[in-house]
Design a protein around this motif. Structure first.
Motif, PDB file in Angstrom:
ATOM      1  N   SER A   1      25.883  -9.490 -56.278  1.00 51.25           N
ATOM      2  CA  SER A   1      25.573  -8.915 -55.034  1.00 51.25           C
ATOM      3  C   SER A   1      24.182  -8.424 -54.746  1.00 51.25           C
ATOM      4  CB  SER A   1      26.462  -7.503 -54.795  1.00 51.25           C
ATOM      5  OG  SER A   1      26.397  -6.707 -55.880  1.00 51.25           O
TER       6      SER A   1
ATOM      7  N   SER B   1      31.181 -10.565 -53.705  1.00 49.76           N
ATOM      8  CA  SER B   1      30.092  -9.753 -54.074  1.00 49.76           C
ATOM      9  C   SER B   1      28.787 -10.386 -53.345  1.00 49.76           C
ATOM     10  CB  SER B   1      29.879  -9.782 -55.447  1.00 49.76           C
ATOM     11  OG  SER B   1      30.616  -8.712 -55.993  1.00 49.76           O
TER      12      SER B   1
ATOM     13  N   ILE C   1      36.412  -7.581 -55.357  1.00 49.44           N
ATOM     14  CA  ILE C   1      36.104  -8.048 -56.621  1.00 49.44           C
ATOM     15  C   ILE C   1      35.901  -9.350 -57.114  1.00 49.44           C
ATOM     16  CG2 ILE C   1      37.411  -5.923 -57.617  1.00 49.44           C
ATOM     17  CD1 ILE C   1      38.897  -8.632 -58.801  1.00 49.44           C
TER      18      ILE C   1
ATOM     19  N   MET D   1      33.847 -12.849 -57.051  1.00 50.82           N
ATOM     20  CA  MET D   1      32.423 -13.106 -57.134  1.00 50.82           C
ATOM     21  C   MET D   1      31.820 -13.375 -55.793  1.00 50.82           C
ATOM     22  SD  MET D   1      31.024 -16.186 -59.709  1.00 50.82           S
ATOM     23  CE  MET D   1      29.318 -16.747 -59.175  1.00 50.82           C
TER      24      MET D   1
ATOM     25  N   ASN E   1      30.973  -4.830 -56.138  1.00 53.42           N
ATOM     26  CA  ASN E   1      32.387  -4.954 -56.313  1.00 53.42           C
ATOM     27  C   ASN E   1      33.151  -3.724 -56.580  1.00 53.42           C
ATOM     28  OD1 ASN E   1      31.997  -4.257 -58.970  1.00 53.42           O
ATOM     29  ND2 ASN E   1      32.781  -6.022 -59.743  1.00 53.42           N
TER      30      ASN E   1
ATOM     31  N   GLU F   1      17.247  -4.477 -62.259  1.00 52.40           N
ATOM     32  CA  GLU F   1      18.407  -4.491 -63.313  1.00 52.40           C
ATOM     33  C   GLU F   1      18.285  -4.199 -64.553  1.00 52.40           C
ATOM     34  OE1 GLU F   1      21.739  -5.682 -62.958  1.00 52.40           O
ATOM     35  OE2 GLU F   1      21.460  -5.825 -65.313  1.00 52.40           O
TER      36      GLU F   1
HETATM   37  C1  LIG Z   1      35.448 -11.294 -67.720  1.00 59.58           C
HETATM   38  C2  LIG Z   1      35.600 -11.267 -66.128  1.00 59.58           C
HETATM   39  C3  LIG Z   1      36.150 -12.540 -65.559  1.00 59.58           C
HETATM   40  C4  LIG Z   1      35.856 -12.779 -64.383  1.00 59.58           C
HETATM   41  N1  LIG Z   1      36.361 -13.880 -63.516  1.00 59.58           N
HETATM   42  C5  LIG Z   1      35.939 -13.905 -62.257  1.00 59.58           C
HETATM   43  C6  LIG Z   1      36.419 -15.286 -61.802  1.00 59.58           C
HETATM   44  O1  LIG Z   1      36.687 -16.158 -62.309  1.00 59.58           O
HETATM   45  N2  LIG Z   1      36.196 -15.343 -60.357  1.00 59.58           N
HETATM   46  C7  LIG Z   1      35.585 -14.287 -59.602  1.00 59.58           C
HETATM   47  O2  LIG Z   1      35.435 -14.730 -58.492  1.00 59.58           O
HETATM   48  N3  LIG Z   1      35.226 -13.348 -60.221  1.00 59.58           N
HETATM   49  C8  LIG Z   1      35.564 -12.941 -61.529  1.00 59.58           C
HETATM   50  N4  LIG Z   1      35.144 -11.711 -61.982  1.00 59.58           N
HETATM   51  C9  LIG Z   1      34.860 -10.872 -61.032  1.00 59.58           C
HETATM   52  C10 LIG Z   1      33.148 -10.905 -60.693  1.00 59.58           C
HETATM   53  O3  LIG Z   1      32.351 -11.522 -61.837  1.00 59.58           O
HETATM   54  C11 LIG Z   1      32.527  -9.656 -60.479  1.00 59.58           C
HETATM   55  O4  LIG Z   1      33.301  -8.727 -59.742  1.00 59.58           O
HETATM   56  C12 LIG Z   1      31.068  -9.918 -59.746  1.00 59.58           C
HETATM   57  O5  LIG Z   1      30.388 -10.713 -60.545  1.00 59.58           O
HETATM   58  C13 LIG Z   1      30.550  -8.466 -59.463  1.00 59.58           C
HETATM   59  O6  LIG Z   1      29.082  -8.595 -58.931  1.00 59.58           O
HETATM   60  P1  LIG Z   1      28.506  -7.287 -58.571  1.00 59.58           P
HETATM   61  O7  LIG Z   1      26.940  -7.585 -58.208  1.00 59.58           O
HETATM   62  O8  LIG Z   1      29.042  -6.670 -57.586  1.00 59.58           O
HETATM   63  O9  LIG Z   1      28.696  -6.259 -59.899  1.00 59.58           O
HETATM   64  P2  LIG Z   1      27.939  -6.400 -61.215  1.00 59.58           P
HETATM   65  O10 LIG Z   1      27.952  -7.832 -61.453  1.00 59.58           O
HETATM   66  O11 LIG Z   1      28.682  -5.541 -62.050  1.00 59.58           O
HETATM   67  O12 LIG Z   1      26.354  -5.923 -61.047  1.00 59.58           O
HETATM   68  C14 LIG Z   1      25.893  -4.732 -61.313  1.00 59.58           C
HETATM   69  C15 LIG Z   1      24.693  -4.585 -62.202  1.00 59.58           C
HETATM   70  O13 LIG Z   1      24.065  -3.202 -62.340  1.00 59.58           O
HETATM   71  C16 LIG Z   1      23.364  -3.118 -63.473  1.00 59.58           C
HETATM   72  N5  LIG Z   1      23.174  -1.868 -63.794  1.00 59.58           N
HETATM   73  C17 LIG Z   1      24.155  -0.924 -64.069  1.00 59.58           C
HETATM   74  N6  LIG Z   1      23.587   0.230 -64.283  1.00 59.58           N
HETATM   75  C18 LIG Z   1      22.302  -0.049 -63.893  1.00 59.58           C
HETATM   76  C19 LIG Z   1      21.097   0.893 -63.589  1.00 59.58           C
HETATM   77  N7  LIG Z   1      21.192   2.257 -63.881  1.00 59.58           N
HETATM   78  N8  LIG Z   1      20.015   0.398 -63.428  1.00 59.58           N
HETATM   79  C20 LIG Z   1      20.024  -0.836 -62.984  1.00 59.58           C
HETATM   80  N9  LIG Z   1      20.697  -1.955 -62.928  1.00 59.58           N
HETATM   81  C21 LIG Z   1      22.074  -1.175 -63.628  1.00 59.58           C
HETATM   82  C22 LIG Z   1      24.570  -4.058 -64.360  1.00 59.58           C
HETATM   83  O14 LIG Z   1      23.790  -4.319 -65.609  1.00 59.58           O
HETATM   84  C23 LIG Z   1      24.923  -5.095 -63.555  1.00 59.58           C
HETATM   85  O15 LIG Z   1      24.325  -6.189 -63.641  1.00 59.58           O
HETATM   86  C24 LIG Z   1      35.418 -11.660 -63.310  1.00 59.58           C
HETATM   87  C25 LIG Z   1      34.700 -10.521 -64.149  1.00 59.58           C
HETATM   88  C26 LIG Z   1      34.681 -10.550 -65.446  1.00 59.58           C
HETATM   89  C27 LIG Z   1      34.296  -9.152 -66.061  1.00 59.58           C
END
Ligand SMILES: Cc1cc2nc3c(=O)[nH]c(=O)nc-3n(C[C@H](O)[C@H](O)[C@H](O)COP(=O)(O)OP(=O)(O)OC[C@H]3O[C@@H](n4cnc5c(N)ncnc54)[C@H](O)[C@@H]3O)c2cc1C
Length: 452
Positions: free
Chosen positions: A12, A441, A436, A438, A431, A31
């Motif tokens: 995201s 996001s 939740i 991908m 998320n 990040e």
């Molecule tokens: C095991 C697993 C399997 C999955 N399978 C699927 C699937 O098959 N299909 C699907 O659509 N979705 C799937 N998902 C869900 C999907 O991957 C996630 O919901 C999505 O990638 C979330 O993206 P995001 O950017 O919202 O959050 P995140 O990817 O959680 O991004 C948040 C980022 O913030 C960073 N961060 C944390 N604290 C700090 C800080 N203080 N300073 C700077 N950075 C920080 C973290 O390191 C992270 O990189 C899965 C998730 C998991 C864990």
């Protein structure tokens, strides 16, 4: 002063940063980890292509498809193989194919006669009031509309596969807003879904969602966004404090022990809820976040296991299998990864990705490698007739994997909304806000970038 600072380089945050940059804005993405994309990354090892987190991207709309084109990844895109259209659910210790047509549903052993009748009667069941629906759980909704059989052998494993969650705890209108919308709009799920399809057709917005990956795995998507962002992306950098000062946002972060600071007109917060709460915010934001509820993030382990093809009796002719919580296997499910996409395993070998843990198995949260492997092999032996040991193992563990849209989610989201309304240039996404998957996001990043 910069136009925007993005906190978090998951999919995201990367999408928001990239789109803001494309608009010509001066933007920085920060990040914590040394790699971009949160859980999304792919590893090629010993001829296997392994996903450490998500295995499939369900394309939610045409815009996400066009983003893939704009990023130059169109030729990399990989469709699921035809064989993967079949899905299995475990019943009485055996994987049973999920019915693909109404006729199959009638003859299928997954549901009892009462269960099939429950499904057929769905359009005739009464709605409940808006007030009652507000906090209705997924389990209550499905039991009310379709009966307990459908809950146990369709929705429970489905919820486990998506959220690693519990349908008795997830709130329908947050976890599956489309389902709630169907009932509200059409008086029943089936009638609402038909109405929704017709409306999309009329408005020209119909889009057939499909699961995809890339030839080198999903990891190429965050990697490409990161490459486009270049030195605007700070990896290995942890945001520690955010202060509102003189109509600007002052963000501090630590990289390799050194503290950095920058001012921006806007901040896009794309962090997990627990990380948002850990940041040192200026008052009154700190107090308001402190009193907002905590979201639950269960642990999930993903074990990618490679075998010689003849070690497994089952045809592996499908996407994979999901295990309802009523059933005795301890795994959440398994993806038949090498049936799902081309090029996932060497010739005459197969790759199975086993998911363990989740809200149903908190005892496995900190389980040791041998214990997880033991459970996975024992369950695969029973379910797909595995013989012998794997020739390849890769384990990925996510101690706080996926936010649960339980009763805490509504008040949490309201707390963020009221902060956004009060403080100019403060925006939350990712998320713990927008869904939740991908794809959700990615769309969250698009929504945030539109605020620039
Ligand atoms: C095991 C697993 C399997 C999955 N399978 C699927 C699937 O098959 N299909 C699907 O659509 N979705 C799937 N998902 C869900 C999907 O991957 C996630 O919901 C999505 O990638 C979330 O993206 P995001 O950017 O919202 O959050 P995140 O990817 O959680 O991004 C948040 C980022 O913030 C960073 N961060 C944390 N604290 C700090 C800080 N203080 N300073 C700077 N950075 C920080 C973290 O390191 C992270 O990189 C899965 C998730 C998991 C864990």
């Amino acid at each position: 002063m910069q136009d925007a600072i993005v906190l978090g380089g998951g999919i995201s945050g990367l999408t928001a940063g990239y789109l803001a940059q494309e608009k010509g804005y001066d933007v920085t993405v920060i990040e914590k980890k040394t790699t971009p994309g949160g859980p999304i990354s792919s590893i090629r090892e010993q001829g296997y292509l392994v996903e450490t987190g998500p295995n499939s991207l369900l394309l939610p709309d045409r815009w996400v498809e066009s983003l893939i084109q704009v990023l130059g990844l169109e030729d990399e895109l990989q469709e699921t193989r035809a064989i993967a259209s079949k899905r299995y659910i475990v019943k009485n210790g055996r994987p049973i194919p999920v019915p693909a047509s109404p006729l199959q549903a009638i003859t299928n052993p997954l549901f009892s006669l009462g269960g099939k009748l429950g499904f057929l009667l769905e359009p005739f069941r009464k709605q409940i009031s808006e007030e009652e629906a507000e906090n209705e759980t997924v389990a209550d909704f499905v039991s009310r509309r379709m009966g307990p059989d459908f809950l146990d052998y369709a929705i429970d494993p489905f919820v486990s596969g998506i959220y690693a969650g519990d349908p008795h705890k997830l709130i329908l209108q947050h976890a599956f807003p489309l389902m709630r919308g169907f009932e509200k709009d059409g008086g029943s799920i089936i009638k609402g879904a038909i109405k929704h399809k017709r409306r999309q057709k009329r408005e020209g917005t119909a889009y057939k969602k499909r699961s995809v990956s890339f030839k080198t795995g999903l990891g190429i998507l965050p990697k490409t966004l990161a490459r486009k962002l270049g030195n605007r992306l700070w990896l290995g950098s942890q945001v520690t404090s955010v202060r509102r000062e003189n109509d600007a946002w002052r963000v501090s972060w630590i990289k390799e022990g050194e503290t950095f600071e920058a001012n921006a007109k806007r901040i896009f917060v794309c962090l997990p809820s627990y990380a948002i709460k850990q940041i040192d915010w200026s008052q009154p934001i700190a107090e308001r976040l402190h009193t907002a509820p905590d979201l639950i993030y269960p642990a999930v382990h993903s074990l990618a296991l490679g075998f010689k093809r003849d070690q497994i009796e089952h045809a592996l002719d499908g996407f994979g299998m999901l295990v309802p919580s009523k059933e005795s296997p301890d795994i959440l499910g398994a993806l038949f990864s090498s049936s799902l996409y081309e090029g996932r395993a060497p010739e005459d070998h197969c790759l199975i990705t086993v998911m363990l843990g989740g809200i149903q198995h908190p005892e496995l949260g900190e389980a040791k490698h041998e214990q997880l492997l033991g459970i996975a092999l024992r369950d695969l032996e029973k379910l797909v007739g595995l013989k012998g040991d794997p020739c390849y193992i890769h384990r990925s563990s996510w101690p706080q994997a996926i936010p649960q849209y339980t009763a805490e989610f509504g008040p949490w989201k309201n707390a963020l909304k009221s902060l956004e309304a009060e403080f100019d240039g403060l925006h939350f996404g990712g998320n713990c806000v927008d869904g939740i998957a991908m794809g959700a996001s990615i769309l969250s990043g698009k929504r945030l970038a539109a605020c620039t």
